[in-house]
Design a protein around this motif. Structure first.
Motif, mmCIF file in Angstrom:
data_model
loop_
_atom_site.group_PDB
_atom_site.id
_atom_site.type_symbol
_atom_site.label_atom_id
_atom_site.label_comp_id
_atom_site.label_asym_id
_atom_site.label_seq_id
_atom_site.Cartn_x
_atom_site.Cartn_y
_atom_site.Cartn_z
ATOM 1 N N GLU A 55 45.273 52.424 -3.318
ATOM 2 C CA GLU A 55 45.040 53.688 -4.023
ATOM 3 C C GLU A 55 43.835 54.424 -3.450
ATOM 4 O OE1 GLU A 55 44.918 53.240 -8.283
ATOM 5 O OE2 GLU A 55 46.676 51.933 -8.298
ATOM 6 N N ALA A 56 42.777 53.696 -3.129
ATOM 7 C CA ALA A 56 41.594 54.310 -2.536
ATOM 8 C C ALA A 56 41.914 54.864 -1.150
ATOM 9 C CB ALA A 56 40.454 53.299 -2.458
ATOM 10 N N THR A 57 42.739 54.151 -0.399
ATOM 11 C CA THR A 57 43.146 54.623 0.925
ATOM 12 C C THR A 57 43.897 55.944 0.816
ATOM 13 O OG1 THR A 57 43.264 52.384 1.816
ATOM 14 C CG2 THR A 57 44.531 54.071 2.962
ATOM 15 N N ALA A 58 44.789 56.034 -0.160
ATOM 16 C CA ALA A 58 45.532 57.281 -0.368
ATOM 17 C C ALA A 58 44.584 58.426 -0.726
ATOM 18 C CB ALA A 58 46.575 57.086 -1.461
ATOM 19 N N MET A 59 43.588 58.149 -1.558
ATOM 20 C CA MET A 59 42.601 59.170 -1.919
ATOM 21 C C MET A 59 41.837 59.653 -0.689
ATOM 22 S SD MET A 59 41.033 57.426 -5.377
ATOM 23 C CE MET A 59 39.580 58.513 -5.375
ATOM 24 N N VAL A 60 41.400 58.711 0.127
ATOM 25 C CA VAL A 60 40.629 59.044 1.331
ATOM 26 C C VAL A 60 41.477 59.858 2.300
ATOM 27 C CG1 VAL A 60 39.583 58.057 3.411
ATOM 28 C CG2 VAL A 60 39.016 57.119 1.153
ATOM 29 N N ASN A 61 42.704 59.422 2.527
ATOM 30 C CA ASN A 61 43.568 60.123 3.475
ATOM 31 C C ASN A 61 43.869 61.541 3.015
ATOM 32 O OD1 ASN A 61 43.601 57.835 5.051
ATOM 33 N ND2 ASN A 61 45.604 57.144 4.356
ATOM 34 N N ALA A 62 44.124 61.703 1.732
ATOM 35 C CA ALA A 62 44.417 63.036 1.198
ATOM 36 C C ALA A 62 43.201 63.953 1.314
ATOM 37 C CB ALA A 62 44.858 62.921 -0.258
ATOM 38 N N TYR A 63 42.023 63.424 1.033
ATOM 39 C CA TYR A 63 40.806 64.247 1.103
ATOM 40 C C TYR A 63 40.504 64.644 2.548
ATOM 41 C CZ TYR A 63 36.297 66.066 -0.380
ATOM 42 O OH TYR A 63 35.233 66.901 -0.657
ATOM 43 N N LYS A 64 40.663 63.683 3.469
ATOM 44 C CA LYS A 64 40.427 63.993 4.880
ATOM 45 C C LYS A 64 41.405 65.036 5.387
ATOM 46 C CE LYS A 64 38.233 59.837 6.775
ATOM 47 N NZ LYS A 64 38.428 58.685 7.689
ATOM 48 N N ALA A 65 42.655 64.941 4.945
ATOM 49 C CA ALA A 65 43.671 65.901 5.377
ATOM 50 C C ALA A 65 43.320 67.315 4.920
ATOM 51 C CB ALA A 65 45.035 65.497 4.842
ATOM 52 N N GLU A 66 42.711 67.433 3.748
ATOM 53 C CA GLU A 66 42.391 68.746 3.202
ATOM 54 C C GLU A 66 41.041 69.270 3.678
ATOM 55 O OE1 GLU A 66 41.981 71.050 -1.121
ATOM 56 O OE2 GLU A 66 42.731 68.990 -1.027
ATOM 57 N N HIS A 67 40.062 68.361 3.806
ATOM 58 C CA HIS A 67 38.693 68.788 4.082
ATOM 59 C C HIS A 67 38.172 68.380 5.463
ATOM 60 C CE1 HIS A 67 38.174 70.000 -0.134
ATOM 61 N NE2 HIS A 67 38.833 68.886 -0.439
ATOM 62 N N GLY A 68 38.897 67.536 6.169
ATOM 63 C CA GLY A 68 38.498 67.150 7.515
ATOM 64 C C GLY A 68 37.579 65.956 7.590
ATOM 65 N N LYS A 69 36.760 65.751 6.557
ATOM 66 C CA LYS A 69 35.844 64.604 6.545
ATOM 67 C C LYS A 69 35.482 64.285 5.099
ATOM 68 C CE LYS A 69 31.596 67.353 6.956
ATOM 69 N NZ LYS A 69 30.345 67.554 7.702
ATOM 70 N N LEU A 70 34.883 63.107 4.927
ATOM 71 C CA LEU A 70 34.472 62.692 3.595
ATOM 72 C C LEU A 70 33.081 63.235 3.290
ATOM 73 C CD1 LEU A 70 35.661 58.968 3.553
ATOM 74 C CD2 LEU A 70 36.914 61.028 2.908
ATOM 75 N N THR A 71 32.924 63.858 2.154
ATOM 76 C CA THR A 71 31.643 64.422 1.736
ATOM 77 C C THR A 71 30.913 63.440 0.818
ATOM 78 O OG1 THR A 71 32.614 65.433 -0.221
ATOM 79 C CG2 THR A 71 32.616 66.748 1.822
ATOM 80 N N PRO A 72 29.604 63.615 0.648
ATOM 81 C CA PRO A 72 28.870 62.776 -0.312
ATOM 82 C C PRO A 72 29.463 62.844 -1.720
ATOM 83 C CG PRO A 72 27.334 63.938 1.094
ATOM 84 C CD PRO A 72 28.692 64.490 1.404
ATOM 85 N N GLU A 73 29.951 64.032 -2.096
ATOM 86 C CA GLU A 73 30.544 64.182 -3.426
ATOM 87 C C GLU A 73 31.809 63.333 -3.569
ATOM 88 O OE1 GLU A 73 27.898 67.460 -2.531
ATOM 89 O OE2 GLU A 73 29.652 66.700 -1.449
ATOM 90 N N PHE A 74 32.631 63.340 -2.506
ATOM 91 C CA PHE A 74 33.837 62.515 -2.565
ATOM 92 C C PHE A 74 33.479 61.043 -2.628
ATOM 93 C CE2 PHE A 74 36.906 59.741 -0.539
ATOM 94 C CZ PHE A 74 38.038 60.006 -1.292
ATOM 95 N N LYS A 75 32.476 60.627 -1.863
ATOM 96 C CA LYS A 75 32.089 59.213 -1.862
ATOM 97 C C LYS A 75 31.626 58.772 -3.246
ATOM 98 C CE LYS A 75 31.014 59.089 3.074
ATOM 99 N NZ LYS A 75 29.970 58.953 4.104
ATOM 100 N N GLU A 76 30.970 59.673 -3.970
ATOM 101 C CA GLU A 76 30.596 59.365 -5.354
ATOM 102 C C GLU A 76 31.838 59.209 -6.219
ATOM 103 O OE1 GLU A 76 27.746 61.822 -7.298
ATOM 104 O OE2 GLU A 76 26.310 61.728 -5.651
ATOM 105 N N ASP A 77 32.811 60.102 -6.022
ATOM 106 C CA ASP A 77 34.064 60.007 -6.767
ATOM 107 C C ASP A 77 34.779 58.690 -6.466
ATOM 108 O OD1 ASP A 77 33.627 62.492 -7.879
ATOM 109 O OD2 ASP A 77 34.970 63.558 -6.495
ATOM 110 N N LEU A 78 34.726 58.272 -5.203
ATOM 111 C CA LEU A 78 35.372 57.021 -4.812
ATOM 112 C C LEU A 78 34.705 55.831 -5.500
ATOM 113 C CD1 LEU A 78 37.535 55.672 -3.034
ATOM 114 C CD2 LEU A 78 35.835 55.560 -1.197
ATOM 115 N N GLN A 79 33.375 55.843 -5.571
ATOM 116 C CA GLN A 79 32.671 54.771 -6.275
ATOM 117 C C GLN A 79 33.065 54.764 -7.752
ATOM 118 O OE1 GLN A 79 31.085 52.466 -4.582
ATOM 119 N NE2 GLN A 79 31.484 53.673 -2.742
ATOM 120 N N GLY A 80 33.223 55.954 -8.321
ATOM 121 C CA GLY A 80 33.670 56.042 -9.701
ATOM 122 C C GLY A 80 35.051 55.444 -9.900
#
Length: 206
Positions: free
Chosen positions: A161-186
């Motif tokens: 599930e986390a992999t799917a979240m990461v892949n979807a975010y990268k596809a939309e934004h190009g890279k992982l942001t600090p805000e997304f990384k906080e969401d992932l920890q959540g």
């Protein structure tokens, strides 16, 4: 990824297994690094030392709070293969801090599963045989059949599930942001290791 002959890969794996440590030894080592305000790996930066400190707290929490249902415990107990889980990690890796305590809880329920850990930067030849999208992403579990020495499966660096979240975010934004990384920890905190458990039960075919 450079694909090696089977015998060469076996040699690399065996070399890494000789350096591998138990989960208990890993936890002690990470706690010692925190006391030293240091980190594993080649880069001894203050930022990575801070991540190591944070991950030590995370692992302490997961060691106490990860729950495995009776139904899942029975399924794990039914696994009748004999395997070694060789996990590539570093103390500063946030995903590893969430994943490895769950793997340890699972392995503790079946004596046929031998959990061992090695550090990525000390085992570059091994890491380079198990890249994720061309990168040295960790935590990476290599499941080895003890009878044959063959690699029968891999897992990681993140649960499905986390992999799917990461892949979807990268596809939309190009890279992982600090805000997304906080969401992932959540997400990890809310999921409480259950997606990892589900993934691994599938890997074990139980």
């Amino acid at each position: 990824m450079i694909t090696l002959e089977t015998t060469a890969l076996e040699s690399i794996i065996n070399d890494s297994l000789e350096k591998a440590i138990s989960y208990e030894a890993y936890r002690t080592l990470v706690s010692d690094l925190v006391e030293q305000k240091s980190t594993s790996g080649n880069d001894k930066t203050e930022a990575l030392a801070n991540y190591t400190m944070l991950n030590d707290r995370r692992m302490k929490r997961w060691d106490k709070t990860v729950k495995i249902s009776e139904e899942a415990q029975n399924r794990i107990a039914n696994f009748d293969g004999k395997v070694t889980w060789l996990v590539i990690t570093e103390s500063w890796c946030g995903d590893a801090a969430h994943v490895i305590p769950v793997l340890n809880k699972i392995a503790a329920l079946n004596t046929n599963i031998n959990l061992k850990l090695v550090f990525r930067d000390e085992n570059e030849f091994l890491m380079d045989q198990f890249l994720t999208n061309g990168g040295r992403a960790i935590a990476k579990l290599i499941m080895i059949d003890d009878a044959t020495g063959n690699v029968v499966n891999t897992y990681g660096p993140r649960p499905s599930e986390a992999t799917a979240m990461v892949n979807a975010y990268k596809a939309e934004h190009g890279k992982l942001t600090p805000e997304f990384k906080e969401d992932l920890q959540g997400w990890y905190n809310k999921n409480k290791g259950q997606n990892i458990l589900s993934d691994v039960l599938g890997m074990l075919n139980v």
